[in-house]
Design an enzyme around this catalytic site. Sequence first.
Site, mmCIF file in Angstrom:
data_model
loop_
_atom_site.group_PDB
_atom_site.id
_atom_site.type_symbol
_atom_site.label_atom_id
_atom_site.label_comp_id
_atom_site.label_asym_id
_atom_site.label_seq_id
_atom_site.Cartn_x
_atom_site.Cartn_y
_atom_site.Cartn_z
ATOM 1 N N HIS A 123 0.898 -1.091 -0.120
ATOM 2 C CA HIS A 123 -0.023 -0.003 0.108
ATOM 3 C C HIS A 123 1.049 1.180 -0.072
ATOM 4 O O HIS A 123 2.075 1.199 0.745
ATOM 5 C CB HIS A 123 -0.820 0.007 1.208
ATOM 6 N N ASP B 188 2.342 1.983 3.351
ATOM 7 C CA ASP B 188 3.589 0.997 3.842
ATOM 8 C C ASP B 188 4.811 1.309 3.366
ATOM 9 O O ASP B 188 5.667 0.805 4.245
ATOM 10 C CB ASP B 188 3.185 -0.438 2.943
ATOM 11 N N GLU C 134 -11.119 -6.865 -4.151
ATOM 12 C CA GLU C 134 -10.603 -8.199 -3.119
ATOM 13 C C GLU C 134 -11.901 -7.909 -2.227
ATOM 14 O O GLU C 134 -12.100 -7.197 -1.412
ATOM 15 C CB GLU C 134 -9.422 -7.879 -2.250
ATOM 16 N N HIS D 42 -10.770 -14.295 3.976
ATOM 17 C CA HIS D 42 -12.003 -13.488 3.491
ATOM 18 C C HIS D 42 -13.029 -14.386 2.925
ATOM 19 O O HIS D 42 -14.232 -14.241 3.406
ATOM 20 C CB HIS D 42 -11.773 -12.483 2.547
HETATM 21 C C1 XUL Z 1 -7.480 -6.944 4.431
HETATM 22 C C2 XUL Z 1 -6.558 -7.070 3.477
HETATM 23 C C3 XUL Z 1 -5.829 -6.076 2.807
HETATM 24 C C4 XUL Z 1 -5.821 -5.986 1.352
HETATM 25 C C5 XUL Z 1 -4.976 -4.885 0.633
HETATM 26 O O1 XUL Z 1 -8.152 -7.792 5.077
HETATM 27 O O2 XUL Z 1 -6.679 -8.111 2.861
HETATM 28 O O3 XUL Z 1 -4.432 -6.154 3.281
HETATM 29 O O4 XUL Z 1 -5.185 -7.263 0.865
HETATM 30 O O5 XUL Z 1 -5.611 -3.629 0.984
HETATM 31 CO CO CO Z 2 -5.769 -9.326 1.243
#
Ligand code: XUL
Ligand code: CO
Length: 437
Positions: free
Chosen positions: A102, A105, A233, A272
């Site tokens: 990111h 980061d 995502e 997730h």
């Molecule tokens: C959070 C997550 C993030 C994304 C990128 O759950 O997975 O780190 O991968 O923003």
């Molecule tokens: Co992620």
Amino acid sequence: MSADYFAEFAPVRYEGADTVNDLAYRWYDKDRIVLGKRMEDHLRFAVCMWHTFCWPGSDVFGAGTFSRPWHAGANDASAARAKREAALAFVEKLDVPFYCFHDVDVMADAEGIGAFRKSFAEAVDHLEALQHQHGRKLLWGTANLFSHPRYMAGAATNPDPEVWAWAASQVRDALEATHRLGGANYVLWGGREGYDTILNTEVGTELDNFGRFLSLVVDHKHRIGFTGTILIEPKPHEPTKHQYDFDTQTVYGFLKRFGLEDEVKVNIEANHATLSGHTFEHELAMARALGIFGSIDANRGDHQNGWDTDQFPNSVEELTLAVLELIRAGGFTTGGFNFDAKVRRQSIDAVDLFHGHIGGIDTIAHALITAEAIIGDGRLDSFRAERYADWQGALGRSIHAPGATLAQIADIAIDRDLAPVRKSGRQEWCENQINRF
Ligand code: XUL
Ligand code: CO
């Protein structure tokens, strides 16, 4: 500040299943040909910056435990530089091709939009040199639109358009940086794109604004000539109670609504998937079926805890099912396996970062070899194909014939007095096929 945090470690190499060296690969043999491709090209492993180099080992009840040198003081220019140097050196020592970040980061902290952009630009210049020096590539870049307090009510779904515009600035810069660094993909994870209570939320307005954002991101990608893949995502909740990008099918509906289903794919994260009540392999299979499979965030949840624990994958059995779906999807094109995984808070040493990644890499490599054997055996795939074979027959073809009506097909059933013969789904046999390998 020491730039050589990993100086004591030798590069990690493949030594085979019988090695006694904890810091070697037992399964990941990058040049081994599996199903016609080098393992490295199949799996396209990436290390993530955020968990591995930014997170200090804090949790909601306690402070950071890791004491990395770049965490000793403020995240200023010299700390950020040391962190970037350590990160690329680590990726080279692991001998995997990619990393992911990111914007926040990789840069020194900066308030105010001008200072923020300047700090990020300095980081990107340095990353370009480091990628070259260490021979590593960027799997994907992204912008963090969820940590700063300005984003407490979301970024593209914030009630305040000034926040939307701030997010646009971050995404423009992160997308352009990803392009410049040769990144293969750009990710959007809607961390706070959702809501906590319907009492204060107009979901219709928020979804319109979210769609507008994504449409303009795709437009910008084309304007700058970025040929990588834009990825969403999915995640059902955490940090917000309801997240709009709930799962792959929900994301597909959203993309369809804004006409973006051919422009955007999904980055599927194992933990997730399980948070949304699915399995990892379900999400992969769904993405393949809908034509939007892009990339993977590799990790695992905890079978008892209901939150995103982001542990390193360690079950060959579970990963074999996922790798089978990956192969059925035709493998990665621009995507890869990014370790969105973190060592536990008590794993405070540099060596723990190696153990986490080596374990995850070997688990997935072993799963790939297992999947190759299952595919080579062919019985599972033949059984699946056989179950659906009648769709190639006369009735199957009539159902799909252009212009066929419901009434016509219903009449076929009546005229022929159809009495379908039930056939076993053989679930236990299928499960035994997996266990044989
Ligand atoms: C959070 C997550 C993030 C994304 C990128 O759950 O997975 O780190 O991968 O923003
Ligand atoms: Co992620």
